[in-house]
Design a protein around this motif. Structure first.
Motif, PDB file in Angstrom:
ATOM      1  N   CYS A 236       0.824  -1.207   0.000  1.00  0.00           N
ATOM      2  CA  CYS A 236       0.000   0.000   0.000  1.00  0.00           C
ATOM      3  C   CYS A 236       0.858   1.258   0.000  1.00  0.00           C
ATOM      4  O   CYS A 236       0.520   2.256  -0.660  1.00  0.00           O
ATOM      5  CB  CYS A 236      -0.936   0.006   1.212  1.00  0.00           C
ATOM      6  SG  CYS A 236      -2.228  -1.258   1.151  1.00  0.00           S
ATOM      7  N   GLY A 237       1.966   1.223   0.737  1.00  0.00           N
ATOM      8  CA  GLY A 237       2.872   2.364   0.741  1.00  0.00           C
ATOM      9  C   GLY A 237       3.447   2.624  -0.634  1.00  0.00           C
ATOM     10  O   GLY A 237       3.495   3.773  -1.106  1.00  0.00           O
ATOM     11  N   PHE A 238       3.872   1.554  -1.311  1.00  0.00           N
ATOM     12  CA  PHE A 238       4.436   1.693  -2.656  1.00  0.00           C
ATOM     13  C   PHE A 238       3.398   2.233  -3.638  1.00  0.00           C
ATOM     14  O   PHE A 238       3.676   3.153  -4.422  1.00  0.00           O
ATOM     15  CB  PHE A 238       4.964   0.349  -3.148  1.00  0.00           C
ATOM     16  CG  PHE A 238       5.475   0.364  -4.558  1.00  0.00           C
ATOM     17  CD1 PHE A 238       6.716   0.903  -4.854  1.00  0.00           C
ATOM     18  CD2 PHE A 238       4.702  -0.140  -5.595  1.00  0.00           C
ATOM     19  CE1 PHE A 238       7.189   0.931  -6.164  1.00  0.00           C
ATOM     20  CE2 PHE A 238       5.163  -0.119  -6.900  1.00  0.00           C
ATOM     21  CZ  PHE A 238       6.407   0.414  -7.186  1.00  0.00           C
ATOM     22  N   VAL A 239       2.183   1.690  -3.574  1.00  0.00           N
ATOM     23  CA  VAL A 239       1.111   2.149  -4.461  1.00  0.00           C
ATOM     24  C   VAL A 239       0.796   3.620  -4.219  1.00  0.00           C
ATOM     25  O   VAL A 239       0.595   4.397  -5.162  1.00  0.00           O
ATOM     26  CB  VAL A 239      -0.149   1.278  -4.274  1.00  0.00           C
ATOM     27  CG1 VAL A 239      -1.338   1.883  -5.019  1.00  0.00           C
ATOM     28  CG2 VAL A 239       0.110  -0.144  -4.757  1.00  0.00           C
ATOM     29  N   ALA A 240       0.766   4.021  -2.943  1.00  0.00           N
ATOM     30  CA  ALA A 240       0.482   5.418  -2.612  1.00  0.00           C
ATOM     31  C   ALA A 240       1.550   6.346  -3.176  1.00  0.00           C
ATOM     32  O   ALA A 240       1.237   7.429  -3.703  1.00  0.00           O
ATOM     33  CB  ALA A 240       0.381   5.586  -1.094  1.00  0.00           C
ATOM     34  N   VAL A 241       2.800   5.944  -3.083  1.00  0.00           N
ATOM     35  CA  VAL A 241       3.886   6.766  -3.631  1.00  0.00           C
ATOM     36  C   VAL A 241       3.737   6.906  -5.153  1.00  0.00           C
ATOM     37  O   VAL A 241       3.886   8.004  -5.709  1.00  0.00           O
ATOM     38  CB  VAL A 241       5.258   6.165  -3.280  1.00  0.00           C
ATOM     39  CG1 VAL A 241       6.376   6.899  -4.025  1.00  0.00           C
ATOM     40  CG2 VAL A 241       5.511   6.239  -1.777  1.00  0.00           C
ATOM     41  N   VAL A 242       3.427   5.807  -5.820  1.00  0.00           N
ATOM     42  CA  VAL A 242       3.237   5.849  -7.278  1.00  0.00           C
ATOM     43  C   VAL A 242       2.076   6.777  -7.635  1.00  0.00           C
ATOM     44  O   VAL A 242       2.194   7.627  -8.529  1.00  0.00           O
ATOM     45  CB  VAL A 242       2.994   4.434  -7.834  1.00  0.00           C
ATOM     46  CG1 VAL A 242       2.584   4.507  -9.312  1.00  0.00           C
ATOM     47  CG2 VAL A 242       4.242   3.578  -7.671  1.00  0.00           C
ATOM     48  N   ILE A 243       0.954   6.620  -6.931  1.00  0.00           N
ATOM     49  CA  ILE A 243      -0.200   7.489  -7.184  1.00  0.00           C
ATOM     50  C   ILE A 243       0.180   8.954  -6.959  1.00  0.00           C
ATOM     51  O   ILE A 243      -0.188   9.839  -7.738  1.00  0.00           O
ATOM     52  CB  ILE A 243      -1.383   7.094  -6.277  1.00  0.00           C
ATOM     53  CG1 ILE A 243      -1.929   5.719  -6.684  1.00  0.00           C
ATOM     54  CG2 ILE A 243      -2.498   8.146  -6.340  1.00  0.00           C
ATOM     55  CD1 ILE A 243      -2.999   5.184  -5.747  1.00  0.00           C
ATOM     56  N   GLY A 244       0.921   9.192  -5.891  1.00  0.00           N
ATOM     57  CA  GLY A 244       1.326  10.558  -5.580  1.00  0.00           C
ATOM     58  C   GLY A 244       2.173  11.181  -6.668  1.00  0.00           C
ATOM     59  O   GLY A 244       1.961  12.350  -7.044  1.00  0.00           O
ATOM     60  N   TYR A 245       3.123  10.430  -7.194  1.00  0.00           N
ATOM     61  CA  TYR A 245       3.989  11.016  -8.223  1.00  0.00           C
ATOM     62  C   TYR A 245       3.285  11.126  -9.570  1.00  0.00           C
ATOM     63  O   TYR A 245       3.604  12.012 -10.368  1.00  0.00           O
ATOM     64  CB  TYR A 245       5.291  10.222  -8.326  1.00  0.00           C
ATOM     65  CG  TYR A 245       6.316  10.704  -7.328  1.00  0.00           C
ATOM     66  CD1 TYR A 245       6.814  11.999  -7.387  1.00  0.00           C
ATOM     67  CD2 TYR A 245       6.765   9.885  -6.287  1.00  0.00           C
ATOM     68  CE1 TYR A 245       7.730  12.468  -6.463  1.00  0.00           C
ATOM     69  CE2 TYR A 245       7.685  10.341  -5.356  1.00  0.00           C
ATOM     70  CZ  TYR A 245       8.161  11.638  -5.455  1.00  0.00           C
ATOM     71  OH  TYR A 245       9.059  12.103  -4.532  1.00  0.00           O
ATOM     72  N   VAL A 246       2.312  10.275  -9.829  1.00  0.00           N
ATOM     73  CA  VAL A 246       1.481  10.461 -11.022  1.00  0.00           C
ATOM     74  C   VAL A 246       0.628  11.714 -10.848  1.00  0.00           C
ATOM     75  O   VAL A 246       0.494  12.536 -11.766  1.00  0.00           O
ATOM     76  CB  VAL A 246       0.604   9.218 -11.280  1.00  0.00           C
ATOM     77  CG1 VAL A 246      -0.409   9.507 -12.391  1.00  0.00           C
ATOM     78  CG2 VAL A 246       1.466   8.017 -11.657  1.00  0.00           C
ATOM     79  N   TRP A 247       0.057  11.873  -9.668  1.00  0.00           N
ATOM     80  CA  TRP A 247      -0.748  13.057  -9.350  1.00  0.00           C
ATOM     81  C   TRP A 247       0.096  14.325  -9.415  1.00  0.00           C
ATOM     82  O   TRP A 247      -0.395  15.414  -9.742  1.00  0.00           O
ATOM     83  CB  TRP A 247      -1.358  12.901  -7.970  1.00  0.00           C
ATOM     84  CG  TRP A 247      -2.682  13.586  -7.772  1.00  0.00           C
ATOM     85  CD1 TRP A 247      -3.190  14.623  -8.514  1.00  0.00           C
ATOM     86  CD2 TRP A 247      -3.669  13.279  -6.780  1.00  0.00           C
ATOM     87  NE1 TRP A 247      -4.428  14.982  -8.036  1.00  0.00           N
ATOM     88  CE2 TRP A 247      -4.753  14.175  -6.979  1.00  0.00           C
ATOM     89  CE3 TRP A 247      -3.743  12.337  -5.752  1.00  0.00           C
ATOM     90  CZ2 TRP A 247      -5.888  14.161  -6.173  1.00  0.00           C
ATOM     91  CZ3 TRP A 247      -4.875  12.313  -4.955  1.00  0.00           C
ATOM     92  CH2 TRP A 247      -5.935  13.211  -5.157  1.00  0.00           C
TER      93      TRP A 247
END
Length: 370
Positions: A236-247
């Motif tokens: 979940c942490g990794f996914v959140a970081v990816v979403i954040g940098y896409v955002w």
């Protein structure tokens, strides 16, 4: 949702206590350099958009606040403790934190005309209160929805509503919707004159950082196996970081605005650090090196408060014509120590001085809960 039903898990985690303490130590380290003109870039905040290690400290602490709320109140919820009593405790503690924050903004001269209503402790107080109420009344799924809707709403507001007086959408320092709202509604002095990094609008996504901690706390207190908890925290942490940098491509990572992408990236990194620490410390038993963090973390807010108070002795009171920080900095630079190294050595010394206070409290089993 059955696998997220609270179970008999210790209300204290060594990994979380150490993470809290090291976060406070890092906060002191970056706040008190030997010379503010000579600072290594990782020890400074990003000027506007972007992220440095220093920018992780505050959101990490808010994330930890969220996790701690779950650990602190789960037993009371399981025992059906009347909520009115819990609400009173939550509000009282929040008011104490907010009041201490106001006290620090008035130091050392207590010029009430220069009062800054916002600040680090004030934001912690608000996040603690709102997240505590949410934990006592909202399910895991509801928390996810509240967090997601808040972040999306904040993003759309910042990107679709033109800055009044400018006639267009702006995200520049002092010229954005958040700064305009603060200029109209925020009493007292603002940190940067025309805007404040702990202002009104940006507090809403900051609450979502605390909600991220609530979700992690729910997971840690669930019936899942320890290894499943670690895997989920890391994934979940990794996914959140990816979403954040896409955002970030649409809404840049920005601590001062506490942008939605900033919430996702820093929350994801906090989950990665907590998951790794939980695995190494609480599961595998590798506790070597955690003791300083545990000592700092046992009285985290109190140590933060005392560091701010005693800093005036080191930075403002002249001894032999200059404050102590200048004496230390000049003494090292006179023997050919590079200015930035001299500055960080002083910061480390100041951390150690504050560790003495933390250790005395810890040794005497005095735990100050503001």
């Amino acid at each position: 949702m059955n696998d997220l039903t609270p179970t008999a898990v210790p209300s204290r985690l060594t990994s979380l206590d150490a993470m809290r303490g090291f976060t406070i130590a890092a906060m002191i380290l970056v706040n008190y350099p030997g010379n503010g003109e000579f600072i290594f870039e990782p020890l400074e905040h990003a000027a506007w958009n972007g992220l440095t290690p220093t920018d992780l400290i505050f959101p990490f602490f808010l994330f930890i606040v969220g996790v701690s709320i779950v650990l602190a109140f789960t037993k009371a919820v399981e025992q059906n403790t009347p909520k009115n009593g819990l609400y009173k405790k939550i509000i009282f503690r929040s008011l104490k934190l907010f009041g201490v924050g106001l006290f620090l903004t008035l130091l050392p001269h207590f010029h009430f005309s220069e009062l800054r209503v916002t600040g680090v402790l004030q934001r912690i107080a608000i996040v603690f209160m709102v997240c505590s109420f949410l934990f006592l009344n909202a399910s895991f799924r509801t928390l996810v929805w509240i967090g997601a809707v808040t972040l999306v709403t904040y993003w759309l507001a910042m990107y679709l509503i033109p800055t009044p007086g400018q006639g267009k959408v702006m995200l520049a320092p002092g010229y954005n919707l958040a700064a305009w709202v603060d200029s109209k509604l925020l009493p007292g002095r603002m940190w940067q004159g025309t805007w404040d990094p702990e202002g009104i609008l940006s507090t809403f996504p900051a609450i979502v950082t605390g909600i991220g901690g609530l979700l992690a706390g729910h997971l840690l207190m669930s019936k899942r196996t320890p290894y499943e908890k670690v895997i989920l925290l890391l994934v979940c942490g990794f996914v959140a970081v990816v979403i954040g940098y896409v955002w970030h491509l649409a809404f840049p990572v920005n601590k001062n605005l506490w942008s939605s992408s900033f919430v996702m990236v820093t929350g994801g990194l906090a989950a990665l650090v907590l998951g790794t620490s939980y695995y190494l410390v609480d599961i595998r038993g590798y506790t070597r090196g955690t003791w300083p963090g545990i000592v700092f973390g046992a009285n985290a807010i109190a140590v933060y408060f005392t560091s701010d108070v005693i800093s005036y002795l080191f930075y403002l009171v002249p001894f032999g014509g200059a404050p102590l920080n200048e004496h230390f900095f000049l003494a090292l630079t006179h023997v050919a120590v590079a200015p930035k190294i001299a500055s960080v050595l002083y910061a480390l010394l100041f951390v150690c001085i504050n560790f003495v206070t933390a250790y005395i409290l810890y040794r005497k089993k005095i735990f100050i809960k503001l």
